[in-house]
Design a protein around this motif. Structure first.
Motif, PDB file in Angstrom:
ATOM      1  N   LEU A 132       0.825  -1.208   0.000  1.00 39.51           N
ATOM      2  CA  LEU A 132       0.000   0.000   0.000  1.00 39.51           C
ATOM      3  C   LEU A 132       0.862   1.262   0.000  1.00 39.51           C
ATOM      4  CD1 LEU A 132      -2.752  -1.018   2.587  1.00 39.51           C
ATOM      5  CD2 LEU A 132      -3.042  -0.764   0.130  1.00 39.51           C
ATOM      6  N   TRP A 133       1.890   1.271   0.829  1.00 36.53           N
ATOM      7  CA  TRP A 133       2.764   2.440   0.906  1.00 36.53           C
ATOM      8  C   TRP A 133       3.543   2.629  -0.394  1.00 36.53           C
ATOM      9  CZ3 TRP A 133       5.105   2.262   6.546  1.00 36.53           C
ATOM     10  CH2 TRP A 133       4.100   2.594   7.447  1.00 36.53           C
ATOM     11  N   ARG A 134       3.949   1.506  -0.981  1.00 33.28           N
ATOM     12  CA  ARG A 134       4.674   1.596  -2.256  1.00 33.28           C
ATOM     13  C   ARG A 134       3.770   2.215  -3.334  1.00 33.28           C
ATOM     14  NH1 ARG A 134       9.556  -0.524  -4.813  1.00 33.28           N
ATOM     15  NH2 ARG A 134       9.358   0.215  -6.942  1.00 33.28           N
ATOM     16  N   ALA A 135       2.503   1.861  -3.328  1.00 37.54           N
ATOM     17  CA  ALA A 135       1.562   2.356  -4.342  1.00 37.54           C
ATOM     18  C   ALA A 135       1.162   3.812  -4.106  1.00 37.54           C
ATOM     19  CB  ALA A 135       0.317   1.475  -4.372  1.00 37.54           C
ATOM     20  N   ASN A 136       0.993   4.198  -2.844  1.00 38.80           N
ATOM     21  CA  ASN A 136       0.414   5.511  -2.537  1.00 38.80           C
ATOM     22  C   ASN A 136       1.420   6.638  -2.356  1.00 38.80           C
ATOM     23  OD1 ASN A 136      -2.203   4.607  -2.689  1.00 38.80           O
ATOM     24  ND2 ASN A 136      -2.489   4.390  -0.483  1.00 38.80           N
ATOM     25  N   TYR A 137       2.674   6.299  -1.991  1.00 39.89           N
ATOM     26  CA  TYR A 137       3.630   7.348  -1.667  1.00 39.89           C
ATOM     27  C   TYR A 137       4.892   7.230  -2.526  1.00 39.89           C
ATOM     28  CZ  TYR A 137       0.603   7.481   2.445  1.00 39.89           C
ATOM     29  OH  TYR A 137      -0.486   7.535   3.275  1.00 39.89           O
ATOM     30  N   PRO A 138       5.295   8.312  -3.199  1.00 37.22           N
ATOM     31  CA  PRO A 138       6.511   8.299  -4.016  1.00 37.22           C
ATOM     32  C   PRO A 138       7.753   8.025  -3.168  1.00 37.22           C
ATOM     33  CG  PRO A 138       5.169  10.248  -4.477  1.00 37.22           C
ATOM     34  CD  PRO A 138       4.591   9.598  -3.263  1.00 37.22           C
ATOM     35  N   ARG A 139       8.796   7.510  -3.801  1.00 37.44           N
ATOM     36  CA  ARG A 139      10.023   7.123  -3.106  1.00 37.44           C
ATOM     37  C   ARG A 139      10.627   8.268  -2.303  1.00 37.44           C
ATOM     38  NH1 ARG A 139      14.005   6.407  -0.536  1.00 37.44           N
ATOM     39  NH2 ARG A 139      15.750   5.013  -0.913  1.00 37.44           N
ATOM     40  N   TYR A 140      10.602   9.483  -2.861  1.00 40.27           N
ATOM     41  CA  TYR A 140      11.312  10.601  -2.234  1.00 40.27           C
ATOM     42  C   TYR A 140      10.668  11.087  -0.937  1.00 40.27           C
ATOM     43  CZ  TYR A 140       7.830  13.874  -4.123  1.00 40.27           C
ATOM     44  OH  TYR A 140       6.663  14.545  -4.408  1.00 40.27           O
ATOM     45  N   ILE A 141       9.401  10.711  -0.686  1.00 34.81           N
ATOM     46  CA  ILE A 141       8.763  11.120   0.576  1.00 34.81           C
ATOM     47  C   ILE A 141       8.363   9.917   1.427  1.00 34.81           C
ATOM     48  CG2 ILE A 141       7.866  13.274  -0.353  1.00 34.81           C
ATOM     49  CD1 ILE A 141       5.096  11.868  -0.427  1.00 34.81           C
ATOM     50  N   ARG A 142       8.681   8.707   0.975  1.00 36.21           N
ATOM     51  CA  ARG A 142       8.204   7.511   1.671  1.00 36.21           C
ATOM     52  C   ARG A 142       8.754   7.419   3.096  1.00 36.21           C
ATOM     53  NH1 ARG A 142       9.317   3.206  -2.208  1.00 36.21           N
ATOM     54  NH2 ARG A 142       7.856   4.281  -3.569  1.00 36.21           N
ATOM     55  N   ALA A 143      10.037   7.693   3.256  1.00 39.19           N
ATOM     56  CA  ALA A 143      10.635   7.622   4.595  1.00 39.19           C
ATOM     57  C   ALA A 143      10.056   8.694   5.506  1.00 39.19           C
ATOM     58  CB  ALA A 143      12.149   7.772   4.500  1.00 39.19           C
ATOM     59  N   LYS A 144       9.813   9.896   4.935  1.00 37.58           N
ATOM     60  CA  LYS A 144       9.228  10.984   5.726  1.00 37.58           C
ATOM     61  C   LYS A 144       7.817  10.629   6.176  1.00 37.58           C
ATOM     62  CE  LYS A 144       8.118  15.914   5.503  1.00 37.58           C
ATOM     63  NZ  LYS A 144       8.129  17.141   4.658  1.00 37.58           N
ATOM     64  N   ILE A 145       7.031  10.030   5.282  1.00 41.47           N
ATOM     65  CA  ILE A 145       5.667   9.614   5.621  1.00 41.47           C
ATOM     66  C   ILE A 145       5.700   8.558   6.714  1.00 41.47           C
ATOM     67  CG2 ILE A 145       3.657   8.338   4.767  1.00 41.47           C
ATOM     68  CD1 ILE A 145       3.578  11.149   3.816  1.00 41.47           C
ATOM     69  N   THR A 146       6.585   7.565   6.560  1.00 37.52           N
ATOM     70  CA  THR A 146       6.701   6.493   7.552  1.00 37.52           C
ATOM     71  C   THR A 146       7.068   7.056   8.919  1.00 37.52           C
ATOM     72  OG1 THR A 146       7.427   4.982   5.806  1.00 37.52           O
ATOM     73  CG2 THR A 146       7.816   4.295   8.077  1.00 37.52           C
ATOM     74  N   ALA A 147       8.022   7.996   8.927  1.00 32.53           N
ATOM     75  CA  ALA A 147       8.434   8.613  10.188  1.00 32.53           C
ATOM     76  C   ALA A 147       7.288   9.383  10.827  1.00 32.53           C
ATOM     77  CB  ALA A 147       9.619   9.541   9.947  1.00 32.53           C
ATOM     78  N   SER A 148       6.531  10.116  10.012  1.00 40.10           N
ATOM     79  CA  SER A 148       5.422  10.914  10.529  1.00 40.10           C
ATOM     80  C   SER A 148       4.306  10.052  11.099  1.00 40.10           C
ATOM     81  CB  SER A 148       4.862  11.818   9.420  1.00 40.10           C
ATOM     82  OG  SER A 148       5.843  12.726   8.972  1.00 40.10           O
ATOM     83  N   LEU A 149       4.113   8.859  10.532  1.00 39.82           N
ATOM     84  CA  LEU A 149       3.119   7.931  11.072  1.00 39.82           C
ATOM     85  C   LEU A 149       3.620   7.241  12.334  1.00 39.82           C
ATOM     86  CD1 LEU A 149       1.873   6.281   7.741  1.00 39.82           C
ATOM     87  CD2 LEU A 149       0.589   7.850   9.204  1.00 39.82           C
ATOM     88  N   ALA A 150       4.915   6.944  12.370  1.00 40.06           N
ATOM     89  CA  ALA A 150       5.478   6.232  13.518  1.00 40.06           C
ATOM     90  C   ALA A 150       5.569   7.114  14.757  1.00 40.06           C
ATOM     91  CB  ALA A 150       6.865   5.694  13.160  1.00 40.06           C
ATOM     92  N   LEU A 151       5.709   8.419  14.562  1.00 38.75           N
ATOM     93  CA  LEU A 151       5.919   9.333  15.691  1.00 38.75           C
ATOM     94  C   LEU A 151       4.759   9.307  16.691  1.00 38.75           C
ATOM     95  CD1 LEU A 151       7.522  12.819  15.408  1.00 38.75           C
ATOM     96  CD2 LEU A 151       5.561  12.489  16.891  1.00 38.75           C
ATOM     97  N   PRO A 152       3.520   9.581  16.275  1.00 41.72           N
ATOM     98  CA  PRO A 152       2.424   9.534  17.261  1.00 41.72           C
ATOM     99  C   PRO A 152       2.180   8.123  17.789  1.00 41.72           C
ATOM    100  CG  PRO A 152       1.546   9.842  15.049  1.00 41.72           C
ATOM    101  CD  PRO A 152       3.020   9.999  14.952  1.00 41.72           C
ATOM    102  N   MET A 153       2.396   7.117  16.953  1.00 41.86           N
ATOM    103  CA  MET A 153       2.214   5.741  17.419  1.00 41.86           C
ATOM    104  C   MET A 153       3.156   5.431  18.569  1.00 41.86           C
ATOM    105  SD  MET A 153       1.598   3.370  14.022  1.00 41.86           S
ATOM    106  CE  MET A 153       1.271   1.918  15.053  1.00 41.86           C
ATOM    107  N   SER A 154       4.413   5.843  18.426  1.00 42.57           N
ATOM    108  CA  SER A 154       5.398   5.536  19.466  1.00 42.57           C
ATOM    109  C   SER A 154       5.076   6.254  20.765  1.00 42.57           C
ATOM    110  CB  SER A 154       6.800   5.908  18.985  1.00 42.57           C
ATOM    111  OG  SER A 154       6.904   7.297  18.757  1.00 42.57           O
TER     112      SER A 154
END
Length: 420
Positions: A132-154
């Motif tokens: 899903l992440w590969r399909a929805n988010y371009p490579r250049y922002i994928r790590a930033k998106i992942t980090a932004s989702l992980a922050l509130p979860m943590s």
């Protein structure tokens, strides 16, 4: 083409969903579950079997990855959003196994079963979510998106873990009700996830079905074939196995050392093994994300892996020197290491493959993690048990072995990065 609006819209839906799911996931954290099992069942089962149970629940997040080939095969050509939602619901319900189980051996069995079932379902979520992440988010922002989702979860998981530790020490009835609330919150997040959309869903499903028809879907045979044909990925997985073995070995015996050797109170054990690392994660995850956006995963691992070596090294010193104060900087360092690992775990395999095969490569990674997750915590607690039987003081030296494994893996990543 992905627009800024569509990315933002998808991101906010995911953010709400994962934040609610984080409440339930906190109860399935290896450190939290391991400490609670060790506390609630220490008076009713033999020490040897209690240690095995601690190893299983502490290692459950990794052990469950053995189910990844099954999930990778199941998700091909299917409605991925619905699949993630259903698995998230099952994951949230599984935490009730622990608090609704009776005391004694039956209760211990149900607690371990609940941890494994919950983590198996979460493995399915991770396997499908990668595509899903590969399909929805371009490579250049994928790590930033992942980090932004992980922050509130943590942060949510850290505070929830702290609450679990405090409530469980004071009230068994209270922890039962609290787990019920956590389960309801997680289920709510799973239902919200159903509103998510996949960019290019029809083309993706078509490509996956074609691969499934021609190659028979993902299986252990597919795993072996990928490793045999892809030399670069094979080398990456080999080094990850060495490095990851140390990371997965140390937590279960650490819980026993905290309880038996260092005599740390239960609520502080939860802080040390779960809450402090999770609270530290948001402070560095965006820095790791910037690094991963610029580097190939092997170059990234050559830098990031030393954070785990440092963390396990400080834990080892705390144990050997009988210095409980060192546990707190160790836990914080471990949290910064986990922050980088979250990104490498979710995104690293994309540097070796294409969109339609992303879930297969992810499945290879998480399956091999499951193999070492099944073996290493058991080795760790039994080595601790053996050393402790020889001499009460010998058990505190057990963490030297996982430290050496992680150190060897970090060196191997440095050599790989230089060659590449």
């Amino acid at each position: 083409m992905t627009t800024k609006y569509s990315v933002r819209k998808q991101f906010h839906r995911e953010l709400t969903s994962w934040s609610l799911l984080a409440f339930a996931l906190a109860a399935l954290e290896g450190g939290v579950a391991g400490v609670l099992v060790n506390h609630f069942f220490s008076a009713v089962v033999d020490e040897f079997w209690l240690n095995q149970a601690v190893a299983l629940v502490a290692g459950a997040p990794a052990i469950a990855n053995l189910s990844s080939p099954f999930w990778a095969r199941m998700e091909q050509g299917r409605n991925k959003v619905l699949m993630v939602s259903v698995l998230s619901i099952l994951c949230s319900v599984s935490i009730l196994f622990f608090v609704l189980s009776p005391t004694g051996r039956t209760g211990l069995f149900l607690a371990v079963l609940g941890s494994l079932v919950g983590r198996i379902c979460w493995t399915g979520v991770l396997t499908v979510r990668s595509t899903l992440w590969r399909a929805n988010y371009p490579r250049y922002i994928r790590a930033k998106i992942t980090a932004s989702l992980a922050l509130p979860m943590s942060l949510i998981m850290a505070l929830t873990g702290l609450a679990i530790g405090w409530i469980s020490q004071h009230s068994l009835t209270g922890i039962r009700w609290f787990y019920l609330v956590l389960s309801i919150l997680g289920i709510s997040g799973a239902f919200i996830y159903r509103s998510l959309q996949i960019r290019g869903a029809e083309n993706l499903a078509h490509d996956e079905i074609n691969i499934k028809k021609s190659e028979g879907g993902f299986s252990w045979h597919t795993l072996i074939t990928i490793l045999r044909k892809d030399k670069a990925y094979r080398g990456y997985m080999r080094t990850m196995f060495i490095f990851g073995s140390g990371n997965l070995m140390f937590m279960a015996p650490l819980i026993l050392i905290l309880n038996h050797q260092l005599l740390i109170p239960q609520w502080q054990q939860v802080l040390i093994t779960s809450s402090v690392p999770l609270a530290a994660l948001p402070l560095t995850i965006k820095l790791w994300a910037k690094s991963l956006n610029k580097l190939h995963i092997i170059q990234y691992r050559a830098i990031h892996s030393w954070s785990f070596v440092l963390a396990i090294g400080i834990y080892t010193l705390a144990s050997i020197l009988n210095a409980p104060w060192l546990l707190w900087p160790a836990s914080f360092t471990f949290g910064t290491a986990v922050a980088g690992a979250v990104l490498g775990w979710n995104l690293g395999h994309h540097d070796f493959t294409t969109a339609e095969r992303a879930s297969q490569y992810m499945a290879v990674h998480v399956t091999l993690t499951g193999v070492r997750g099944l073996i290493m915590p058991i080795i760790g607690v039994n080595l601790y048990h053996l050393l402790n039987n020889i001499s009460v003081d010998y058990g505190r030296y057990m963490l030297i072995l996982p430290l050496l494994l992680s150190f060897s893996g970090a060196l191997a990543f440095v050599r790989m990065a230089r060659k590449n």
